[in-house]
Each structure stands twice: as structure tokens, then as C-alpha cells.
Design a protein around this motif. Sequence first.
Motif, PDB file in Angstrom:
ATOM      1  N   UNK A 108       0.605  -1.287   0.136  1.00  0.00           N
ATOM      2  CA  UNK A 108      -0.062  -0.007  -0.076  1.00  0.00           C
ATOM      3  C   UNK A 108       0.801   1.206  -0.010  1.00  0.00           C
ATOM      4  N   UNK A 109       1.829   1.261   0.605  1.00  0.00           N
ATOM      5  CA  UNK A 109       2.862   2.368   0.732  1.00  0.00           C
ATOM      6  C   UNK A 109       3.775   2.333  -0.654  1.00  0.00           C
ATOM      7  N   UNK A 110       4.275   1.327  -1.370  1.00  0.00           N
ATOM      8  CA  UNK A 110       5.104   1.267  -2.288  1.00  0.00           C
ATOM      9  C   UNK A 110       4.681   1.612  -3.542  1.00  0.00           C
ATOM     10  N   UNK A 111       3.282   1.317  -3.478  1.00  0.00           N
ATOM     11  CA  UNK A 111       2.502   1.569  -5.017  1.00  0.00           C
ATOM     12  C   UNK A 111       2.359   3.088  -5.050  1.00  0.00           C
ATOM     13  N   UNK A 112       2.275   3.885  -3.816  1.00  0.00           N
ATOM     14  CA  UNK A 112       2.331   5.389  -4.077  1.00  0.00           C
ATOM     15  C   UNK A 112       3.656   5.822  -4.268  1.00  0.00           C
ATOM     16  N   UNK A 113       4.676   5.197  -3.702  1.00  0.00           N
ATOM     17  CA  UNK A 113       6.036   5.479  -4.003  1.00  0.00           C
ATOM     18  C   UNK A 113       6.432   5.561  -5.524  1.00  0.00           C
ATOM     19  N   UNK A 114       5.931   4.394  -5.980  1.00  0.00           N
ATOM     20  CA  UNK A 114       6.167   4.099  -7.375  1.00  0.00           C
ATOM     21  C   UNK A 114       5.324   5.149  -8.329  1.00  0.00           C
ATOM     22  N   UNK A 115       3.996   5.748  -7.638  1.00  0.00           N
ATOM     23  CA  UNK A 115       3.557   6.642  -8.672  1.00  0.00           C
ATOM     24  C   UNK A 115       4.145   8.037  -8.549  1.00  0.00           C
ATOM     25  N   UNK A 116       4.851   8.183  -7.349  1.00  0.00           N
ATOM     26  CA  UNK A 116       6.050   9.464  -7.418  1.00  0.00           C
ATOM     27  C   UNK A 116       7.084   9.180  -8.249  1.00  0.00           C
ATOM     28  N   UNK A 117       7.710   8.108  -8.383  1.00  0.00           N
ATOM     29  CA  UNK A 117       8.785   7.746  -9.473  1.00  0.00           C
ATOM     30  C   UNK A 117       8.066   7.870 -10.811  1.00  0.00           C
ATOM     31  N   UNK A 118       6.884   7.488 -11.093  1.00  0.00           N
ATOM     32  CA  UNK A 118       6.200   7.489 -12.399  1.00  0.00           C
ATOM     33  C   UNK A 118       6.111   9.116 -12.923  1.00  0.00           C
ATOM     34  N   UNK A 119       5.990   9.830 -11.919  1.00  0.00           N
ATOM     35  CA  UNK A 119       5.882  11.312 -12.031  1.00  0.00           C
ATOM     36  C   UNK A 119       7.132  11.854 -12.316  1.00  0.00           C
ATOM     37  N   UNK A 120       8.217  11.502 -11.502  1.00  0.00           N
ATOM     38  CA  UNK A 120       9.379  12.451 -11.211  1.00  0.00           C
ATOM     39  C   UNK A 120      10.425  11.772 -12.310  1.00  0.00           C
ATOM     40  N   UNK A 121      10.539  10.543 -12.261  1.00  0.00           N
ATOM     41  CA  UNK A 121      11.526  10.251 -13.292  1.00  0.00           C
ATOM     42  C   UNK A 121      11.523   8.923 -14.212  1.00  0.00           C
ATOM     43  N   UNK A 122      10.188   8.506 -14.301  1.00  0.00           N
ATOM     44  CA  UNK A 122       9.604   7.518 -14.862  1.00  0.00           C
ATOM     45  C   UNK A 122      10.171   5.914 -14.024  1.00  0.00           C
TER      46      UNK A 122
END
Length: 481
Positions: A306-320
Motif C-alpha cells: 500500500x505504501x510502495x505503490x504510492x512511491x512508484x506513482x511518485x517515481x512515475x511522475x518524477x523520473x519514470x
Amino acid sequence: MNGNLKIKALPAEFYDRFLSDRAKKLQPSPIRGLYPLEKKPGVISLLAGKPEPSTFPFTSLTFTAKDPLKENSESTITISQDQLSPGLQYSDTAGIPDLLKWITTLQEIAHGRKHGMHASGEGEEGWRLSIGSGSQDLISKSATTLINPGDSVLVESPVYAGIIPIFKHMDCKQIEVPTDAHGIRASSLKEILENWPEGEKKPKLLYTVPYGCNPTGMTASLERRKEVLKLARQYNFIILEDDPYYYLYYGKSARPTSYFALEVTEPCGEEAGEPYCEVGRVLRFDSLSKILSAGLRIGFATGPEAILRKVDMLTANANLQVSSLTQLIAFRLLDSWGYDKFFAHTKNVSAFYAQKRDIFERELKKWLGGGVPEEGESDEGRLADWVSPEAGMFFWFKLLVDTPNNSSSQDSDEQDSRTLIETHAYANGVLALPGTVFLPNGSKTPYVRASFSLLTEDQVVEAMKRLRKTVLEVRSEQANR
Ligand SMILES: Cc1ncc(COP(=O)(O)O)c(C=O)c1O
């Protein structure tokens, strides 16, 4: 490892209270969110604007690497054109599948945790991995995922200086929890939690570096870890286990278990007469920086989906994603080694730092530990106090500028090492980090962090001589005031 203990993963709803408002608003990337669908056999994907790798100029990659089991032996690893193409292409946000798989097994071996992403069935542990551009990237994104302005975060003190600006940027309150040579003082943590001001939002997080802590060098004892985990369960906070020095442990006794591992070995209650463990309160950060290469920029977070899927969304926004190429290089090396050689390599690296620690401590003792270091020198008494680190690359020592004769001028705990280091020591040709930079509230401290990772033996001797000279000069200045 955990016998017959029943494992209960916390459900996804548990994390609702922990996710920040910003994280709750995050949505999957419209393109990347559909990537998993492409993998269904037979599907023709017109989805992503991926370039065709055959148009790229790279056709293969060859590198040589040390063999961890044979001194002075190297092997050549060639990544053929076919194998190279995933490294030249965009890939999954959380990491390239091969590396994710390799590291998932590593976590299972190293921490005795069974992989199971969805906290549903019996035995599922509800964790997965995300790869980041170094662990720093993932720590920063996790902070964004978990912290709202005004939240309180428990931080061990002294704390890794790189975390302080992240928490400041989040506008949270950093509550310092004192540490000693055995790790976080669990009794102080308990006291803080028991006396938490009424009406004030309870802390959601505790940040700690449990092995070879940066800056203090301490490795938390098993007892302390157990007490801290118990408090995490009782007061419901998530432990951010930042562990880049985990593989740099060189203590004589068996290594204490990680918090991530403890979650499945420390029962938290009984159900129908059977002890069980609740898992999902540890978010762990590892790094390849200290063991393979800091320049690869690869770290990995292991924890609740539940936490890491949000971290991944930040990655997708910031640096893919993290560079596919460096992930592929890391994977090819690790895969060619296998786990036994990987552990042999980390053992070699930790033995290297143990030797550096020994040399540094020998000279520290000689020049700042009291006695007569060399002919022509006088016994000035102890000039520093320290605890020997059992992991990592740092000494944390207290400079004893006060002598019994001039200690009345200032309480020694109020002495600050900043001027001594930045002005006097630098003028004498030696540099270290004043301890104050590791205190979120910036208070004064006579402590100093010295890194011994890069120094030759001659440089250590010279550095200690210069530090001795510096402390004696400052002592004499103070005496003459
Ligand atoms: C405690 C701690 N956490 C995180 C990091 C960042 O490491 P990485 O290179 O994996 O980003 C460091 C780097 O020195 C560190 O000491």
C-alpha cells in the motif's frame, strides 16, 4: 526461521491513516499504469511511445568483475545484443523484472521473509520491492507518501544528516529520540510515547539507521530492536529502517536481526492459544551503494504494497524509473555470481572496513586516547572519547577540549565542535564533520564524525596527529582566556 508462528499481514486499509493527503491524491500514470496489461500473451500493444532498441548504437556490453571467492581473479561478463535491449528500453516503474526477482529472493534469504504481495491469504506477508535511484530517492519519496505538514516524526538522534532536510521540507515536527552505543534508547522512546501531549496527533513514523549508523557508528542490539518493535506495535507507528550499512557488519558476535526480519520472529499476541506475528510496520531501505558501487545509483525499498505503490506513482511522475541500463548491469553481475558469491563479496567488503576501523582506532588511541604517543610528546590525558563501531565506516567521537582545570568555563556537554573543526582543525589541515549537523534542532555538541573509508594508513596517522595538535591548541587558548 520463525517455526510455526502464524503471520498476519496488516490489511491495505491499515495504511489509510498513514498515507499523506498528497499520496492519497496520486493516481497511476495513464500510460505506465497500463504497462502490466501489455504482458498478457497475445496482446498487441499500441500503448507506450517506446523507441525501437535496434535503432540504438549499442550492440553489446562487456565488463570485467572481481570473483569474490578467488583473490586477484576477474571474470568477463558479456551482455549480448538480445540481453542488452531491455537495458536500453523503458521498463517497469518499480524496477526491471529480473533485478526485482533477484533482490526479492535476496530479501527472503537475508531476512527470512516470504514474498507475498497481497496481504490476503494465510502466510502471505504483504510486502514487495521498489527500486530507486539510491536509497535516498526512496526515502525521500516515502516521506512524501507518509507525511503531512504538521505531523510528528520520531527520529533517532543524532540522525543521518541527509534525512533532516527531507523532513524539514515536509514541514513535520522532528521528535528526537536519544541513542547510545546500543541503539535507540527504548526507555526514552517509551517515555516520549507515554507522555505524548493530549490532543496532539500521534507520531506515524520512526526513522533509524540500525547498522553502523551514520553518524554514530552504533549497531543497535537485538534487545533494543525488540523493544522498539514492541513499541511500534503498541503505539502503531511505522519503522523506517534505513540500512545501507547492513552488509558492512564486522562485529565479533552474530549480527542482530533486522527489524524487517524481527517482524516475523517476534510474536505480538495469541489467537486461539497460538502465538502470531503481525507484519507490515517496517519499511526497509537497502542500498547497493556501499557494496557494488555508489555510482550505479541503485537502492531498494522493501515493505507494504500500500505504501510502495504510492512511491512508484511518485517515481512515475518524477523520473519514470531508475536507469534500465544500470539495473541490467547490476543484475547481470549478481546473476553471474549467485547468492553465495554475493554474500562472499559482502563479507570481503566488511572485512576491508574492519581493517580500516582497526587502523583508525589504533591511531585514535595513540594520539587522542591519553598517554605519551611518541618521544617528544607529553601526556596530555585523554583528548577524545568514543565507542568502537562494529559496522559501517564512521567513528563518532567526543573531543575533550575541557581539562579538569578549565572545565568550569563551560559545561563540557555544551562545548561545540563546530568552530574547532571548521576553523582550527581545517587550518591544521584536517577536516571532519561537526556533530551539530546531525542534530535536527541544531544544538551544540562536542562530538565529531570521522569517516575512515578512504584513508590510507599514513593519512590516518597524519590526521590524528593534526587533530591532537588542534585539541591541544584550543585547550591552551581556553586556558589563557
Ligand atoms: C544512512 C544513509 N541513508 C541513505 C544514504 C543514501 O544512500 P544511497 O547511495 O543508496 O542513496 C546514505 C548515504 O551515505 C546513508 O548514510
